[in-house]
Scaffold this motif. Sequence first.
Motif, PDB file in Angstrom:
ATOM      1  N   LYS A  13       2.819 -12.137   2.721  1.00  0.00           N
ATOM      2  CA  LYS A  13       2.038 -10.940   2.360  1.00  0.00           C
ATOM      3  C   LYS A  13       2.907  -9.692   2.305  1.00  0.00           C
ATOM      4  O   LYS A  13       2.657  -8.776   1.532  1.00  0.00           O
ATOM      5  CB  LYS A  13       0.893 -10.726   3.343  1.00  0.00           C
ATOM      6  N   LYS A  14       3.924  -9.646   3.154  1.00  0.00           N
ATOM      7  CA  LYS A  14       4.841  -8.508   3.146  1.00  0.00           C
ATOM      8  C   LYS A  14       5.508  -8.362   1.773  1.00  0.00           C
ATOM      9  O   LYS A  14       5.806  -7.274   1.312  1.00  0.00           O
ATOM     10  CB  LYS A  14       5.896  -8.709   4.236  1.00  0.00           C
ATOM     11  N   GLY A  15       5.734  -9.513   1.133  1.00  0.00           N
ATOM     12  CA  GLY A  15       6.388  -9.496  -0.176  1.00  0.00           C
ATOM     13  C   GLY A  15       7.680 -10.282  -0.197  1.00  0.00           C
ATOM     14  O   GLY A  15       8.329 -10.399  -1.233  1.00  0.00           O
TER      15      GLY A  15
ATOM     16  N   ARG B 218      10.171 -13.621  -0.004  1.00  0.00           N
ATOM     17  CA  ARG B 218      10.095 -14.874  -0.772  1.00  0.00           C
ATOM     18  C   ARG B 218      10.725 -16.007   0.026  1.00  0.00           C
ATOM     19  O   ARG B 218      11.848 -15.865   0.520  1.00  0.00           O
ATOM     20  CB  ARG B 218      10.829 -14.666  -2.096  1.00  0.00           C
TER      21      ARG B 218
ATOM     22  N   GLY C  40      14.754 -11.185   0.634  1.00  0.00           N
ATOM     23  CA  GLY C  40      14.139  -9.914   0.252  1.00  0.00           C
ATOM     24  C   GLY C  40      15.079  -8.786   0.610  1.00  0.00           C
ATOM     25  O   GLY C  40      16.031  -8.978   1.367  1.00  0.00           O
TER      26      GLY C  40
ATOM     27  N   ALA D 182       4.828 -11.786  -8.891  1.00  0.00           N
ATOM     28  CA  ALA D 182       4.586 -10.679  -7.943  1.00  0.00           C
ATOM     29  C   ALA D 182       5.840  -9.833  -7.708  1.00  0.00           C
ATOM     30  O   ALA D 182       5.726  -8.663  -7.331  1.00  0.00           O
ATOM     31  CB  ALA D 182       4.104 -11.239  -6.614  1.00  0.00           C
ATOM     32  N   ASP D 183       7.029 -10.419  -7.907  1.00  0.00           N
ATOM     33  CA  ASP D 183       8.251  -9.665  -7.628  1.00  0.00           C
ATOM     34  C   ASP D 183       8.321  -8.371  -8.431  1.00  0.00           C
ATOM     35  O   ASP D 183       8.861  -7.371  -7.952  1.00  0.00           O
ATOM     36  CB  ASP D 183       9.489 -10.531  -7.887  1.00  0.00           C
TER      37      ASP D 183
ATOM     38  N   SER E 222       5.967  -6.431  -9.016  1.00  0.00           N
ATOM     39  CA  SER E 222       5.120  -5.426  -8.361  1.00  0.00           C
ATOM     40  C   SER E 222       5.659  -5.033  -6.991  1.00  0.00           C
ATOM     41  O   SER E 222       5.221  -4.045  -6.408  1.00  0.00           O
ATOM     42  CB  SER E 222       3.703  -5.973  -8.184  1.00  0.00           C
ATOM     43  N   ILE E 223       6.583  -5.814  -6.472  1.00  0.00           N
ATOM     44  CA  ILE E 223       7.136  -5.555  -5.138  1.00  0.00           C
ATOM     45  C   ILE E 223       8.386  -4.678  -5.245  1.00  0.00           C
ATOM     46  O   ILE E 223       8.625  -3.794  -4.420  1.00  0.00           O
ATOM     47  CB  ILE E 223       7.448  -6.885  -4.421  1.00  0.00           C
ATOM     48  N   TYR E 224       9.165  -4.908  -6.310  1.00  0.00           N
ATOM     49  CA  TYR E 224      10.414  -4.168  -6.470  1.00  0.00           C
ATOM     50  C   TYR E 224      10.362  -3.266  -7.699  1.00  0.00           C
ATOM     51  O   TYR E 224       9.717  -3.585  -8.670  1.00  0.00           O
ATOM     52  CB  TYR E 224      11.591  -5.151  -6.588  1.00  0.00           C
TER      53      TYR E 224
END
Length: 148
Positions: free
Chosen positions: A27-29, A31, A77, A143-144, A146-148
């Motif tokens: 959930k933190k993001g 991988r 990450g 999702a990456d 949206s995370i970075y």
Amino acid sequence: MERTFLMVKPDGVSRQLIGEIVSRFEKKGFRLAGAKLMQISDELAKKHYAEHKERPFFNDLVAFITSGPVFAMVWEGENIIATARQMMGKTNPAEAAPGTIRGDYGVIVSKNIIHGSDSPESAKREISLFFREDELISYSRPADASIY
Ligand code: RTP
Ligand code: MG
């Protein structure tokens, strides 16, 4: 991308916390690059905790970490080594902040649920102790973006 070695200790496996712990890092993001349930040998335990071999608790530490299965993981990450240590909380669960893994689930220092590498050097060493290179996977997720 930075990688770290995280491990749910035998108390965490026994307490049925594998899913909860994986979920927090997911959930933190971060991988997941590799994972396995394993029984640590006496030899591997002594290598893993070599930095503590002169400490009075060394034998108990080796006995504990080999007392049942552990869930070994490599995660990746940005800044993950330091961030994962923050998510774990202080070594002694009595001092670990609520909201951290040890703060939420642990009570005593010798049963503190999770291990995490404490520096880039430790991460490199521990990853190579527990995983072969071909057990680790590099990939990207939608999702990456949206995370970075
Ligand atoms: P870890 O290596 O397991 O991620 O924990 P850590 O970096 O937060 O703590 P470290 O100083 O590396 O200690 C390794 C493990 O030894 C146990 N310990 N027992 N009885 C004691 O006073 C004592 N002190 C440390 C803990 O389980 C700690 O996680
Ligand atoms: Mg340590």
